[in-house]
Design an enzyme around this catalytic site. Structure first.
Site, PDB file in Angstrom:
ATOM      1  N   SER A 697       0.802  -1.223   0.000  1.00 52.10           N
ATOM      2  CA  SER A 697       0.000   0.000   0.000  1.00 52.10           C
ATOM      3  C   SER A 697       0.835   1.274   0.000  1.00 52.10           C
ATOM      4  O   SER A 697       0.303   2.365  -0.204  1.00 52.10           O
ATOM      5  CB  SER A 697      -0.946   0.016   1.210  1.00 52.10           C
ATOM      6  OG  SER A 697      -0.222   0.049   2.418  1.00 52.10           O
ATOM      7  N   LYS A 740      -7.084   3.561   8.173  1.00 54.80           N
ATOM      8  CA  LYS A 740      -6.149   4.550   7.648  1.00 54.80           C
ATOM      9  C   LYS A 740      -6.750   5.957   7.682  1.00 54.80           C
ATOM     10  O   LYS A 740      -6.044   6.939   7.947  1.00 54.80           O
ATOM     11  CB  LYS A 740      -5.761   4.163   6.220  1.00 54.80           C
ATOM     12  CG  LYS A 740      -4.935   2.875   6.150  1.00 54.80           C
ATOM     13  CD  LYS A 740      -4.666   2.457   4.716  1.00 54.80           C
ATOM     14  CE  LYS A 740      -3.836   1.169   4.677  1.00 54.80           C
ATOM     15  NZ  LYS A 740      -3.584   0.704   3.299  1.00 54.80           N
TER      16      LYS A 740
END
Length: 791
Positions: A697, A740
């Site tokens: 990511s 996140k």
């Protein structure tokens, strides 16, 4: 019929020798059923057949000489020619005894062996032409024969010592027989051999030495059999004596206990029987209880088996087989309780209300298996208690962290010392109902080794189609777990056994935003901490600013566990001041909180700007929730090498190489001088090098840092990003989006760059989590650079 009824020992050979001419022919033949007459032996014979009695009477009034021949099969009542042996012994009738029952006993003296040449008649009795046989005797100087005779005497003495029906005087009498031929014939005639025909075999041996050797062989065989019989009888006698002794001692113990009024066995049986009368249990359990109780009654109270059997019966009677608590189906009250105990967590609460709604409408439903997964401190375990309270059910908790032994789930078999049921049955026994709420904590941390795989054992427990017949090894009976509401908790789902994960409804508890943490602190954490430290709300309170300061500057987490610790630290400080009788401010402000807690724990760069070329803010997912991370890039003189540091995993390193190659391939599009790639080294570093990092990511974050350092363009203020990259220039979606986003909000991020395919994840998140954030959705790496870098 002729049967041997005894023997008369002699000390001299009384056999005689005849020729065929000296004998009356044809010779009357007396058939012996269970006896063999040998020369030199005097033997009483009981005669029962009419033809045999007639033969005896006629012969006794004449020459008194008859032939005695054995019958091959003693069971034949009316033997024919083929049923008789062809070798017998010439005998003299010494005396006839008339018996009270009408029978006749005749005393016969064996004279000489003969062989039958031809039978003459069968009626009124047998008669035949016979041929006399002589015995081959060894010379007197034959030492071997003397040794053989000594062996015969030793064997017969040993045999008599084993035979309880023979008097000890018999051994003395046999040893004093001086005539060797008489000894051999006498022993052969009077010893009972295992095989009825063995005596006939001896009679038919012509050579006396060979007959003696065969006799020793048969005697040794009989001695071995007698030794085995004696050993068996001795063991049986000892066992019987031991049993009688134990029985006698048990009776004495029982009598003493009765006198003292302390008969533990009877008392336990009565107590267990009374306890069982009120039990609601299936028929198969009742049958097992009665069977084991009968065994228990026969067990000695002082033996180890007594306590083992008692523990098992206690467990059977303690378990709540068909005993269930009544569910609270007032859905409004259930909702109130859930909201009262936990702020947020709407998805979990909704699932519980759905379950109860179906029960209310249908009346019955198999309990769901729910897995609450998320970072530590978000309230997974405490939610289980809240659910149990809302349903009015009992609550049990089983910690699975570090569990390696399958027997912890299924239990141990009763054959093992210290055996006990598995944790599932133990927890149900503690709850005293068959439908509790049971939390299986930390299911993602179950291990496996040579003792078994607990995850595999949990497959049966957590499968609604199988757990109605769960069999614990200790109980060895089916127990219905379908009414139990199992709630499992985990920090990570990727470490859970795939088959186990498939059986559970996965509900993600991603974490809390600052506003939710504020409410949780005010509603739950502060009142609980005040009560735990003996301080009431009138003595101490918190400003909202103080709580915000603690959340923003002293905690960095998805949950509230660390927040709880910081609040407790402030209250302990005030408790000490109060205990010393000192004056203090009853209301905690932001400045007071900082004074007590000290220097803020969150570094400034976690909240500050990234106003440097080559520095980019990324978003990452960890077991503790979402985090922000910085990717730093720099260039130096060299040969175009790429160096990557920061304790990165292979996947993250590969992302860095893909980003670097993409920049090199599209240098002209980015207005980068291609000669720089041959004269400059690139160094990519991710701070906090002590912490391992991995995953795809951070791909667009590394891409942006490399592009920034080569172009000299800074990353725009307040931007963070996450996404996987490919060599074709595509941006792929990633997971952990909600965590996140929470991390980005905590760090003061305003704009987040995501893959276009992650838009569906954003749409599922409540609007309150997204307030103050702007999302930029991209499909290509070129879009990322255009969005992130300054002009």
């Amino acid at each position: 019929m002729g049967d041997n009824i005894g023997f008369i020992p002699l000390n001299e050979d009384i056999s005689e020798h005849f020729t065929e001419k000296e004998l009356p022919m044809p010779m009357p033949i007396l058939v012996l059923r269970n006896a063999v007459l040998f020369p030199s032996v005097i033997m009483p014979i009981t005669v029962g057949r009419d033809k045999s009695i007639k033969l005896i009477r006629e012969s006794y009034s004449g020459s008194r000489l008859i032939g005695a021949v054995g019958q091959a099969d003693p069971k034949v009542e009316e033997p024919g020619y083929d049923d008789l042996f062809r070798v017998g012994t010439l005998a003299r009738i010494l005396k006839i005894f008339e018996m009270p029952d009408g029978g006749v006993t005749v005393l016969l003296q064996g004279l000489q062996r003969f062989a039958i040449d031809e039978f003459v008649q069968q009626e009124p009795f047998f008669s035949a032409y016979i041929r006399m046989l002589a015995d081959g005797e060894p010379p007197k100087s034959d030492k071997d024969f003397d040794a053989i005779i000594g062996a015969v005497k030793d064997s017969i003495s040993k045999m008599i010592s084993y035979a309880s029906h023979l008097p000890p005087e018999a051994s003395f009498a046999i040893k004093n027989i001086e005539n060797d031929k008489l000894l051999i014939n006498f022993v052969a005639a009077n010893i009972e051999f295992e095989n009825h025909n063995d005596r006939q075999v001896l009679l038919e041996i012509d050579d006396l030495k060979e007959r003696a050797l065969k006799l020793i062989e048969l005697l040794d065989h009989e001695i071995q059999l007698m030794e085995i019989r004696n050993d068996i009888q001795q063991k049986v006698r000892m066992e019987m004596d031991q049993q009688q002794r134990e029985y006698f001692l048990h009776q004495q113990i029982k009598t003493i206990q009765n006198e003292l009024g302390n008969n533990s066995s009877n008392g336990e049986v009565e107590r267990l029987t009374k306890k069982a009368e009120s039990k609601k249990w299936p028929q198969y359990v009742k049958e097992m209880f009665e069977k084991e109780l009968n065994k228990f009654e026969k067990v000695n109270p002082v033996s180890g088996e007594f306590s083992t059997q008692l523990n098992y019966l206690e467990m059977l009677t303690d378990l709540p087989w068909d005993e269930c608590s009544q569910d609270n189906l007032d859905l409004n009250r259930v909702k109130e309780v859930l909201d009262e105990d936990h702020f947020g967590l709407e998805e979990v609460k909704e699932r519980i209300l759905e379950y109860l709604s179906v029960i209310k409408l249908k009346g019955d439903l198999k309990s769901p298996i729910v897995c609450l997964h998320g970072p530590p401190g978000v309230g997974k375990t405490s939610l289980g208690k809240s659910i149990a309270r809302a349903l009015d059910r009992r609550f049990g908790r089983i910690s699975l962290g570090g569990l390696h032994d399958e027997a912890e789930i299924r239990g141990h078999r009763r054959t093992y010392i210290g055996a006990m049921p598995g944790r599932i049955i133990q927890t149900i026994n503690r709850c005293k109902t068959s439908n509790p709420v049971i939390i299986l904590d930390e299911i993602d941390k179950v291990g496996s080794d040579f003792k078994g795989d607990p995850s595999s054992a949990l497959l049966e427990v957590l499968d609604p189609e199988q757990n109605s017949t769960f069999r614990d090894n200790y109980l060895d009976l089916d127990y219905d777990l379908s009414r139990v509401m199992f709630i499992t908790t985990a920090n990570r789902v990727d470490t859970i056994h795939p088959a186990l994960r498939d059986r559970m409804e996965m509900i993600n508890l991603s974490g809390y935003i600052s506003q939710e943490k504020m409410e949780i602190a005010k509603r739950h954490l502060i009142p609980k901490a005040l009560e735990a430290h003996g301080i009431n709300s009138k003595q101490l309170s918190f400003d909202d600013s103080a709580i915000c300061t603690i959340i923003d500057e002293y905690t960095r987490e998805s949950g509230v566990r660390n927040l709880d610790k910081q609040i407790a630290k402030i209250i302990r400080n005030r408790a000490k001041t109060l205990a010393f009788g000192e004056k203090f401010k009853k209301r905690i402000s932001s400045s007071e909180a900082k004074k007590i807690l000290g220097t803020p724990k969150i570094p400034k760069d976690m909240i500050g700007s990234t106003n440097f070329v080559g520095v980019t803010t990324g978003l990452a997912w960890t077991e503790a929730g979402g985090e922000i991370l910085f990717v730093e890039a720099s260039i130096s003189h060299g040969k175009g090498n790429l160096q990557i540091t920061g304790n990165l995993g292979d996947v993250m390193k590969e992302s860095a190489m893909i980003a670097f190659e993409y920049i090199k391939a599209h240098a002209s599009d980015l207005n980068i001088n291609e000669e720089l790639f041959d004269t400059k080294n690139v160094h990519i570093h991710v701070p906090e090098g002590a912490i391992p990092k991995d995953g795809p990511s951070a791909g667009i974050t590394m891409l942006t840092s490399i592009a920034s350092i080569f172009t000299g363009r800074k990353v725009k203020q307040g931007i963070a990003m996450t996404g996987e990259i490919t060599l074709r220039g595509k941006v792929l979606p990633v997971g952990g989006v909600k965590e996140k986003i929470l991390a980005a909000k905590r760090a003061g991020v305003k704009t987040i760059i995501l893959a276009a395919d992650n838009k569906k994840n954003i749409d599922e998140i409540k609007q309150e989590y997204l307030e103050g954030l702007t999302f930029k959705y991209v499909e290509t790496m070129k879009e990322v650079l255009n969005t992130a870098l300054t002009d």
